[in-house]
Enzyme design. Structure first.
Site, PDB file in Angstrom:
ATOM      1  N   LYS A 195       0.857  -1.184   0.000  1.00  0.00           N
ATOM      2  CA  LYS A 195       0.000   0.000   0.000  1.00  0.00           C
ATOM      3  C   LYS A 195       0.894   1.236   0.000  1.00  0.00           C
ATOM      4  CE  LYS A 195      -3.537   2.520   2.510  1.00  0.00           C
ATOM      5  NZ  LYS A 195      -4.553   2.513   3.564  1.00  0.00           N
ATOM      6  N   LYS A 248      -2.266  -1.578  -3.804  1.00  0.00           N
ATOM      7  CA  LYS A 248      -3.118  -0.388  -3.747  1.00  0.00           C
ATOM      8  C   LYS A 248      -2.272   0.865  -3.810  1.00  0.00           C
ATOM      9  CE  LYS A 248      -6.062   1.920  -0.452  1.00  0.00           C
ATOM     10  NZ  LYS A 248      -6.575   1.906   0.889  1.00  0.00           N
TER      11      LYS A 248
HETATM   12  C1  PBG Z   1      -7.158   3.376   5.503  1.00  0.00           C
HETATM   13  C2  PBG Z   1      -7.623   3.308   4.109  1.00  0.00           C
HETATM   14  C3  PBG Z   1      -7.547   4.315   3.146  1.00  0.00           C
HETATM   15  C4  PBG Z   1      -8.135   3.823   1.995  1.00  0.00           C
HETATM   16  C5  PBG Z   1      -8.570   2.534   2.275  1.00  0.00           C
HETATM   17  N1  PBG Z   1      -8.222   2.226   3.586  1.00  0.00           N
HETATM   18  C6  PBG Z   1      -7.074   5.712   3.245  1.00  0.00           C
HETATM   19  C7  PBG Z   1      -5.678   6.020   3.526  1.00  0.00           C
HETATM   20  O1  PBG Z   1      -4.783   5.181   3.607  1.00  0.00           O
HETATM   21  O2  PBG Z   1      -5.471   7.224   3.686  1.00  0.00           O
HETATM   22  C8  PBG Z   1      -8.270   4.561   0.704  1.00  0.00           C
HETATM   23  C9  PBG Z   1      -9.174   3.958  -0.284  1.00  0.00           C
HETATM   24  C10 PBG Z   1      -9.507   4.842  -1.420  1.00  0.00           C
HETATM   25  O3  PBG Z   1      -8.918   5.911  -1.648  1.00  0.00           O
HETATM   26  O4  PBG Z   1     -10.430   4.465  -2.149  1.00  0.00           O
HETATM   27  N2  PBG Z   1      -8.188   2.982   6.387  1.00  0.00           N
END
Ligand code: PBG
Length: 324
Positions: A195, A248
């Site tokens: 991520k 991601k």
């Molecule tokens: C953290 C989380 C995020 C997203 C999914 N889980 C936000 C982040 O890391 O700031 C983002 C998903 C998206 O942008 O669609 N709980």
């Protein structure tokens, strides 16, 4: 194979020939629909930066999931917007929190729907970070305990898959142990393995009011410049017994999706994040591209790169197009 004896265009000559030689196709089986659950009653609030996506209160969520099910989509992933936030995100592991209630509601109305729950405290903390904060630092090990509690409260109400998205070290192993010690041996872990600290999460943070109140997430999410690091993260998650690996965002990281696919025999998921969705929506609204075709092309590309599970805010519309 050489021109003029070989002509590549022969295999593109008609719709039916193109159908015969098509290498990849999308299926509703691949789709996961992300949903935002909020507190209160009878609430359906459109998220302005993500047209067509809403925050639903628990009492309305069952009917929406029924619609998702009727489209042939096998799974939803849930994110919570709590009524109150605090330093340690205690609503995240409240047995009666919004996501916990939503899981029960969905499981009672649609028992076959696969319910995935995001495990991360950022939507629940006042500072907006994904871990416990002390002296301006995000602490790793104390956060693990909170993630374990959060995952357990989800498992207790029947979630099928927990999806840790916090990027703390050791969380998959910690969550696996906590689940197993409490008898939840059949609850799976879909790890956000690679991520990235991405600007494409912008609209999601608007949806959840979860922007960090100081600094950014670079001390725990990955540097967009790195790909070898993704292999290290993936190897750790495999060793920690993750069931599904996720990359991601998706579209700007297709090289990573493809690489993770070549390094592992686990199922690969990709999260086509909020910014990917909103970019196409905005360009579509401006008349700059055909939004439906652009969304479908993006999803197909994510699948072609190696993802068999695609989390997308376009899932419902994609399913309608695929079913047509
Ligand atoms: C953290 C989380 C995020 C997203 C999914 N889980 C936000 C982040 O890391 O700031 C983002 C998903 C998206 O942008 O669609 N709980």
């Amino acid at each position: 194979m050489l021109f003029p004896k070989y002509r590549a265009r022969r295999m593109r000559a008609s719709t039916n020939i193109r159908r015969m030689v098509r290498e990849n196709r999308l299926s509703t089986d691949m789709l996961v629909y992300p949903m935002f659950v909020t507190f209160g009653k009878n609430k359906k609030e459109e998220i302005s930066s993500m047209p067509g996506n809403f925050r639903f209160s628990v009492d309305l969520i069952g009917d929406v999931v029924k619609e998702v099910e009727s489209l042939g989509i096998p799974a939803v992933i849930l994110f919570g917007i709590p009524k109150t936030k605090d330093e340690n995100g205690s609503e995240a592991y409240n047995p009666n929190g919004v996501v916990q209630q939503a899981v029960s509601e969905i499981k009672s109305k649609c028992p076959d729907m696969v319910v995935i729950t995001d495990v991360c405290i950022d939507e629940y903390t006042t500072h907006g970070h994904c871990g416990v904060v002390s002296d301006g630092k995000v602490l790793n090990d104390p956060t693990l305990e909170l993630l374990e509690s959060m995952a357990l409260t989800h498992a207790n109400v029947g979630t099928d898959i927990v999806a840790p998205s916090d990027m703390m070290d050791g969380r998959v192993d910690a969550i696996r142990r906590a689940l197993d010690e409490n008898g939840h041996i059949d609850v799976s872990i879909m790890s956000y393995s690679a991520k990235y600290a991405s600007s494409f999460y912008g609209p999601f943070r608007e949806a959840c009011s979860s922007s960090p109140q100081f600094g950014d997430r670079s001390s725990y999410q990955m540097d967009p410049a790195n790909s070898l690091e993704a292999i290290r993260e993936v190897n750790l998650d495999i060793a920690e017994n993750a069931d599904i690996l996720m990359v991601k965002p998706a579209l700007p990281y297709l090289d990573i999706v493809s690489m993770v696919k070549s390094k592992s025999n686990l199922p690969i998921a990709a999260y086509s994040v909020s910014g990917e969705y909103s970019m196409i929506e905005a360009a579509g609204k401006a008349g700059w591209l055909d939004r439906e075709r652009a969304h479908m092309e993006a999803l197909l590309s994510i699948h072609r790169a190696g993802a068999n599970i695609i989390i997308t805010y376009f899932a419902k519309e994609a399913a309608k197009i695929i079913n047509n």
